[in-house]
Design an enzyme around this catalytic site. Structure first.
Site, mmCIF file in Angstrom:
data_model
loop_
_atom_site.group_PDB
_atom_site.id
_atom_site.type_symbol
_atom_site.label_atom_id
_atom_site.label_comp_id
_atom_site.label_asym_id
_atom_site.label_seq_id
_atom_site.Cartn_x
_atom_site.Cartn_y
_atom_site.Cartn_z
ATOM 1 N N GLU A 30 -12.956 30.725 -10.482
ATOM 2 C CA GLU A 30 -11.845 31.595 -9.495
ATOM 3 C C GLU A 30 -13.004 32.722 -8.796
ATOM 4 O O GLU A 30 -13.590 33.224 -9.512
ATOM 5 C CB GLU A 30 -10.796 32.366 -10.164
ATOM 6 C CG GLU A 30 -10.047 33.568 -9.532
ATOM 7 C CD GLU A 30 -9.533 33.008 -8.229
ATOM 8 O OE1 GLU A 30 -9.038 32.013 -8.129
ATOM 9 O OE2 GLU A 30 -9.636 34.001 -7.321
ATOM 10 N N GLN A 31 -12.679 32.956 -7.526
ATOM 11 C CA GLN A 31 -13.712 33.587 -6.613
ATOM 12 C C GLN A 31 -13.281 35.255 -7.102
ATOM 13 O O GLN A 31 -14.239 35.956 -7.238
ATOM 14 C CB GLN A 31 -13.456 33.460 -5.321
ATOM 15 C CG GLN A 31 -11.913 33.678 -4.666
ATOM 16 C CD GLN A 31 -11.908 33.613 -3.205
ATOM 17 O OE1 GLN A 31 -12.884 33.449 -2.560
ATOM 18 N NE2 GLN A 31 -10.704 33.908 -2.656
ATOM 19 N N ARG A 102 5.651 36.423 -8.391
ATOM 20 C CA ARG A 102 4.364 35.708 -8.510
ATOM 21 C C ARG A 102 3.363 35.816 -9.526
ATOM 22 O O ARG A 102 2.894 35.048 -10.345
ATOM 23 C CB ARG A 102 3.513 35.742 -7.076
ATOM 24 C CG ARG A 102 4.432 35.172 -6.174
ATOM 25 C CD ARG A 102 3.394 35.015 -4.732
ATOM 26 N NE ARG A 102 2.522 34.064 -4.851
ATOM 27 C CZ ARG A 102 2.550 33.136 -4.355
ATOM 28 N NH1 ARG A 102 3.905 32.677 -3.686
ATOM 29 N NH2 ARG A 102 1.626 32.076 -4.217
ATOM 30 N N TYR A 211 16.031 36.637 -2.837
ATOM 31 C CA TYR A 211 16.423 36.142 -4.318
ATOM 32 C C TYR A 211 16.094 37.014 -5.526
ATOM 33 O O TYR A 211 15.157 37.829 -5.050
ATOM 34 C CB TYR A 211 16.040 34.658 -4.580
ATOM 35 C CG TYR A 211 14.446 34.372 -4.278
ATOM 36 C CD1 TYR A 211 13.479 34.870 -5.577
ATOM 37 C CD2 TYR A 211 14.020 34.011 -3.049
ATOM 38 C CE1 TYR A 211 12.274 34.792 -5.064
ATOM 39 C CE2 TYR A 211 12.667 33.879 -2.972
ATOM 40 C CZ TYR A 211 11.695 34.084 -3.928
ATOM 41 O OH TYR A 211 10.396 33.907 -3.638
ATOM 42 N N ASP A 289 -2.320 23.811 -1.662
ATOM 43 C CA ASP A 289 -2.479 24.250 -0.257
ATOM 44 C C ASP A 289 -3.936 23.558 0.357
ATOM 45 O O ASP A 289 -3.988 23.579 1.450
ATOM 46 C CB ASP A 289 -2.248 25.754 -0.179
ATOM 47 C CG ASP A 289 -0.950 26.236 -0.059
ATOM 48 O OD1 ASP A 289 -0.028 25.590 -0.060
ATOM 49 O OD2 ASP A 289 -0.818 27.540 0.191
#
Ligand SMILES: Cc1cc2nc3c(=O)[nH]c(=O)nc-3n(C[C@H](O)[C@H](O)[C@H](O)COP(=O)(O)OP(=O)(O)OC[C@H]3O[C@@H](n4cnc5c(N)ncnc54)[C@H](O)[C@@H]3O)c2cc1C
Length: 395
Positions: A30-31, A102, A211, A289
């Site tokens: 991971e960067q 998230r 939500y 993505d």
């Protein structure tokens, strides 16, 4: 087989769990200096929850997630309502519909991976390039360090450097639409704003989705607005409450209450990319993505990445001796579905930002027609009903 995943986002971490579960030696690069997500929500629709539940995460998902009771549509100025979807106890899609902050969902995946394979995540590792020699993929990071793996997966998001290393620069096109997103503390808003279910406010040039997350302590707010003066696509771009309020002049007072109370309003330009013809070259492939970014109108970006991870792990495990063939099978199993979702999501724009919504009567007619229960079922059942664990893998 050693598999290196580039990118420790929702797609990368869930794919790591799926591959680890099938016995692969998996590492994530991971960067960022730490794994994290901005303050905003993500909806785990039944297809996505089915994929994650198959990774032995049931207790964590149900503890941390919030089960939505259903969704209601509101007309933008009068707040007149219609049922959109009954979920919770009436959920007919065979797996839960959960909503998350998230950071909580990412944290849950991170903890599970750390428990199952301690030290699997390497931070501050920004992918620079890859070369393939015989059966080995050599990766170089921006800090000059190198690793080798039998297989590399680019899960490095919309601006994927792995995708660029395989297929060159992509063609991205601004939609003329931007999103506001942020979290509203529940105690800052009125009790007539639903904190158990989801809502969709439809207006002529904008629509809002809300939500609950953290069991209703926070309300996640996303608004998509027709506006062509903001073209930056990125999670960390902050706007101001005053600017956000300008986009909702004339909207119902409950909308104003929500917008005024967003903790930090983030801005995100909505960009479309043409589906890729291929996702893999040799022993390098893409996921999430990086290969099928989508407009967020069906809430499927992260959900598709969870499906990808499960299908990829199955394909690799079924064809252990032929990883390149396994990658072709993975692509074949995934391309048609992800393309159809990306296309349907783009088509939603006309439905949710519709000139008919300007006037009350025409607006309600539009809603009654487009959100009639049979039509809703046709639009959503094939998405929510998909099972990444049993979908056919054909040679
Ligand atoms: C407004 C909005 C609302 C949304 N709501 C939903 C929703 O409700 N449900 C849903 O399913 N989806 C939703 N999405 C889409 C979802 O957020 C994405 O599809 C999902 O995050 C994709 O996961 P990913 O792992 O592929 O990419 P990302 O989450 O972008 O993760 C990529 C990771 O790779 C890292 N990285 C990038 N470049 C490099 C590099 N060179 N080297 C190493 N690491 C690198 C990044 O730091 C990051 O950690 C929404 C999107 C938007 C814009």
């Amino acid at each position: 087989m050693k598999v290196a995943i580039i990118g420790g986002g929702l797609g990368g971490l869930s794919a790591a769990l799926a591959l680890h579960g099938k016995g692969f030696d998996v590492e994530v690069y991971e960067q960022a200096a730490e794994l994290g997500e901005v303050g905003a929500g993500v909806q785990l629709t039944p297809n996505g929850s089915r994929a994650l539940l198959s990774l032995d995460l049931e207790e964590e998902l149900l503890n941390v997630g919030t089960e939505t009771t259903g969704k209601t549509i509101y007309l933008w100025d009068t707040a007149e309502t219609r049922d959109f979807m009954r979920l919770g106890e009436e959920n007919q899609y065979g797996a839960p519909y959960l909503t998350f902050h998230r950071a909580d969902l990412l944290g849950l995946l991170k903890e599970a991976l750390e428990k199952r394979k301690p030290g699997a995540v390497y931070l501050n590792k920004c992918f620079k390039s890859q070369t393939q020699v015989d059966d080995t993929v050599n990766v170089e990071f921006e800090d000059g360090t190198r690793i080798s793996a039998d297989l590399v997966i680019g899960a490095d998001g919309i601006h994927s450097a792995v995708r660029r290393s395989l297929f060159g620069q992509d063609q991205a096109e601004f939609t003329g639409c931007m999103a506001w997103r942020g979290l509203v503390p529940a105690d800052a808003i009125d009790e007539d704003i639903d904190l158990k279910g989801g809502s969709m406010w439809l207006g002529p040039k904008a629509h809002i989705v809300t939500y609950p997350v953290r069991k209703g302590k926070l309300l996640n707010f996303i608004a998509m607005v027709d506006r062509d003066d903001w073209t930056v696509e990125g999670w960390n771009q902050k706007g101001t409450t005053e600017e956000a309020m300008q986009d909702f002049v004339g909207w119902h007072k409950n909308v104003h209450l929500m917008v005024e109370n967003i903790e930090t309003p983030y801005k995100w330009a909505l960009i479309v990319r043409q589906p890729l013809a291929d996702w893999s070259k040799g022993r390098v492939t893409l996921l999430g993505d990086a290969c099928h970014s989508t407009l967020p109108f069906l809430s499927q970006g992260a959900n598709m990445s969870f499906e990808d991870g499960v299908v990829l792990a199955r394909a690799l495990s079924a064809f252990l001796d032929a990883p390149e063939k396994a990658l072709r099978i993975y692509e074949e199993a995934r391309k048609e579905r992800t393309k159809a979702i990306v296309e349907l999501s783009a088509k939603q724009l006309k439905r949710v930002h519709n000139p008919n919504l300007q006037e009350r009567d025409q607006g309600m007619e539009h809603i009654d027609r487009e959100y009639e229960s049979g039509r809703v079922d046709t639009r959503y059942r094939w998405i929510y009903g998909y099972d990444a664990v049993t979908t056919e893998l054909s040679e």
